[in-house]
Design an enzyme around this catalytic site. Structure first.
Site, PDB file in Angstrom:
ATOM      1  N   ASP A 405      -6.395  31.944  14.076  1.00  0.00           N
ATOM      2  CA  ASP A 405      -5.259  31.538  14.505  1.00  0.00           C
ATOM      3  C   ASP A 405      -5.207  31.197  15.977  1.00  0.00           C
ATOM      4  OD1 ASP A 405      -2.278  31.072  14.059  1.00  0.00           O
ATOM      5  OD2 ASP A 405      -2.120  32.649  15.381  1.00  0.00           O
ATOM      6  N   GLU A 458      -8.203  27.045  13.895  1.00  0.00           N
ATOM      7  CA  GLU A 458      -7.031  26.185  14.135  1.00  0.00           C
ATOM      8  C   GLU A 458      -7.068  25.939  15.706  1.00  0.00           C
ATOM      9  OE1 GLU A 458      -2.162  26.426  14.326  1.00  0.00           O
ATOM     10  OE2 GLU A 458      -3.595  28.433  14.730  1.00  0.00           O
TER      11      GLU A 458
END
Length: 728
Positions: A405, A458
């Site tokens: 993330d 990401e």
């Protein structure tokens, strides 16, 4: 008795301010002989016992009524195994003395932990059931180099920090203690006098299980057995494999209708897993399941990196869920958050009274967007804690991939910061060199130790080489989310079709950089929250057009180069934004057949067709796998391309992004012959208008678009069609 302990030492021990309990407690050689000392609050009588015979060897003298006992063992010169018979409240208990055991951590482990190169730090640190010198118990180890005193407190000692102060291994800053009788299933924490003299209660950073919020204690439980990586699971992650990911938040996929409570891991294994398999997905991606205190963080602010959340059951229940997914042929991706952690006092923040895990300067260590703290990746022990965690989930739970993330927030020092709010690196640049090295090292170690598992990033900027090997200057991820493609295509789709001709490049631009990374095309949870609306609700027009636009978009997405990701609810066109406190709107699929059923059937058919035809996935990252046939017809908002497999077999994909049917639309093709329509998003099966080409169409030897042969098709309104060439 000689070598009598100083009164100040006894006072410090009892007050919980003495840093070296092993220098006082346990068995020691003195000028008077072997002396045994024990701190046993509330005890009235204590004897030293011979374990084999049960014979009382000596009664210890109470030197302080608060529980300090000492006595010399007559006629003994050499250390021996002993037990203590302790009378508490009139009842005698036979216990093993924690302070008769030697150092726990082996020198090599201590050295590797200090160097930050221990591949599996969780095998040494944390709480581990063990047997030492024939005694069963639990060994505890925690890194807190600046603490003045650390004790283990828990259900086994009335949460009393005086009873089990730990030994400091000065060479590593690790405190350790073996507690006889402490066993799996018991709660514990670390009580410490921190560097500033403050009393703190901390959860174990390496706890393998923890209490459910709002409680914060750690739970003793053994390491799970390693999970073998199968060849099938390895192949399912490869670049030429069909990868269609169903992204799920376990707490809101479905809930009990009577009380709105979560499904358990085992209930999800029985409901979610077969559903995802039936829908044709290849992978399940789970929003973070590390223990976290705040439901509204969706798991992205973890406090227990090694502990699966107890919201849905135990650690073993979670393993059952993963096993069920694997048995169904689904790989499991876990969202992993090594970028930041919350400021909760019971967790990592100022762990030993200093900024141990985080940077001390808020310009480096504080994330103002999320009120979280940023890991100090340059500190070896911190990096080791995180790298070990990545390996832990893959080796011990059978996780097949980690989706990392917020990578951009890690690799840029000025991420979401104004001038003067960040500190340049040693070369004056904005890159976080330590974070970059941490990511490269993590990916390198995973590649070496668990070669079948992969990582996905990401990363929201154009940082070069995210999914390129480290020796090419890359970060070493296997895949990168294509957030640019997602933003461009959604911006295009929300336009009224009459204006799309002026923004044609939003659909074509992605191919200009398509081969710079190994991309995943994500329609993730981030796109259906915070007022962005649902994917369906972003589509223009009346209800019919909204659903038609969505179906055409999905047909385009599944055909475009790159692996696929769809957040839960989007597979049946949920109309409202995602709410983490409630179930998906499954009632939309109740009653008679409707548009939502149509979208659900389409997504299932897209998955199954995409998986069946190698041309749709085999060469996602090879220019040979894609070719434009019609790229410049912006006036009619038509785009046509071919996907190609290694053997040269082609599938034609044609999209019409206006509500006007295009009859007799002619375009040049590479391979003449008979072409069969294998997917049409306007089919009546999906509640479309059922315009199309009657199954098959033959090419003509009519030149078009610079090619000798061409096809003449009917392009349905707001639709995407796929055609495959049939053998003659």
């Amino acid at each position: 008795m000689s070598d009598r302990i100083d009164r100040d030492v006894i006072n410090a021990l009892i007050a919980g301010h003495f840093a070296d309990p092993f220098s006082v407690l346990g068995m020691h050689k003195t000028t008077a002989g072997l002396e045994v000392r024990a701190l046993l609050p509330d005890a009235t009588d204590v004897w030293v016992i011979e374990p084999k015979t049960g014979r009382k060897l000596a009664k210890l003298e109470c030197l302080d009524s608060r529980g300090f006992f000492s006595g010399v063992i007559p006629r003994r010169k050499n250390f021996f195994r002993y037990q203590l018979a302790v009378v508490w409240h009139g009842q005698q208990n036979l216990i093993d003395d924690p302070y008769r055991f030697g150092p726990l951590i082996q020198e090599m482990d201590a050295w590797l932990l200090s160097e930050g190169t221990h591949l599996r730090p969780y095998e040494t640190l944390g709480a581990h059931a063990d047997t030492m010198d024939g005694v069963t118990g639990t060994r505890f180890s925690v890194w807190a180099p600046n603490a003045r005193r650390v004790s283990v407190v828990g259900q086994f000692n009335y949460w009393d920090g005086r009873r089990h102060p730990m030994r400091l291994r000065k060479e590593s800053g690790i405190w350790e203690l073996f507690i006889p009788g402490a066993h799996n299933g018991q709660l514990y924490k670390y009580e410490m006098i921190d560097a500033n003299g403050n009393l703190r209660l901390k959860s174990d950073p390496y706890a393998f299980e923890a209490q459910m919020r709002p409680e914060t204690a750690s739970l003793i439980c053994g390491l799970p057995e390693k999970v073998v990586q199968t060849e099938e699971r390895k192949k399912a992650n490869q670049f030429d494999a069909p990868i269609s990911i169903y992204e799920v938040h376990l707490g809101s996929w479905r809930r009990h209708t009577d009380n709105n409570f979560w499904l358990s891991y085992r209930e999800l294994a029985d409901q979610l897993v077969p559903y995802a398999k039936w829908m044709g997905f290849t992978h399940l991606e789970l929003l973070p399941l590390n223990e976290h205190p705040f439901d509204g963080s969706w798991g992205y602010q973890p406090t227990g990196l090694y502990a699966p959340t107890r919201r849905f059951g135990t650690r073993d229940d979670f393993r059952y869920f993963i096993d069920a997914a694997h048995a169904a042929g689904l790989n499991v991706i876990l969202d992993w958050v090594p970028g930041h952690f919350p400021t909760d006092d019971f967790a990592l923040a100022e762990f030993d009274g200093t900024n141990l895990y985080e940077h001390s300067d808020p310009r480096e260590g504080y994330h103002q967007d999320w009120n979280t703290l940023i890991y100090n990746y340059g500190r070896r022990e911190v990096s080791n804690f995180l790298v070990g965690n990545a390996l832990y989930w893959i080796e011990r739970f059978g996780i097949d991939a980690l989706r990392v993330d917020a990578v951009a927030s890690m690799i840029y020092r000025d991420y979401s910061r104004k001038e003067g709010e960040w500190i340049p690196n040693e070369f004056g640049g904005r890159e976080n060199l330590e974070a970059i090295e941490f990511l490269r090292n993590t990916n390198r170690i995973l590649g070496e130790q668990v070669s079948g598992a992969v990582t996905m990033a990401e990363e929201s900027t154009d940082f070069p080489g995210v999914s390129r090997p480290q020796d090419m200057g890359g970060l070493g991820f296997w895949y990168k989310w294509n957030l640019g493609w997602m933003h461009d295509t959604l911006d295009y789709m929300k336009l009224d079709p009459i204006y799309r001709q002026y923004h044609h490049d939003k659909l074509t631009f992605g191919m200009l950089y398509n081969y710079t990374e190994n991309f995943v095309l994500p329609l993730s949870h981030d796109e259906v929250v915070h007022g962005k609306k649902s994917i369906l609700d972003r589509m223009p027009g009346d209800a019919w057009q909204k659903f038609a636009n969505l179906r055409a978009y999905y047909g385009w997405m599944w055909a475009f180069p790159g692996k696929k990701l769809l957040f839960m609810g989007n597979e049946f066109a949920q109309g409202r934004e995602w709410n983490h406190d409630a179930s998906l709107d499954w009632h939309l699929l109740e009653g008679g057949d409707n548009w939502h059923h149509g979208v659900q059937r389409l997504v299932r058919d897209l998955n199954l067709t995409y998986r069946h035809h190698k041309a749709m996935h085999e060469l996602d990252f090879d220019p040979y796998g894609f070719e434009w046939l019609v790229v410049d017809d912006k006036e009619r908002s038509v785009l046509i391309f071919v996907r190609r497999d290694k053997e040269g077999n082609e599938i034609i994909v044609a999209s019409n992004f206006t509500p006007v049917p295009r009859h007799d639309y002619r375009f040049g093709i590479n391979q003449p012959g008979k072409w069969r329509e294998i997917l049409n998003t306007d089919s009546m099966h999906y509640h479309g208008s059922n315009a199309g080409n009657g199954g098959t169409v033959h090419s003509d030897e009519i030149a078009s678009h610079g090619r000798q042969h061409s096809l003449s098709l009917t392009l349905p309104p707001l639709a995407t069609i796929w055609l495959v060439r049939e053998a003659e």
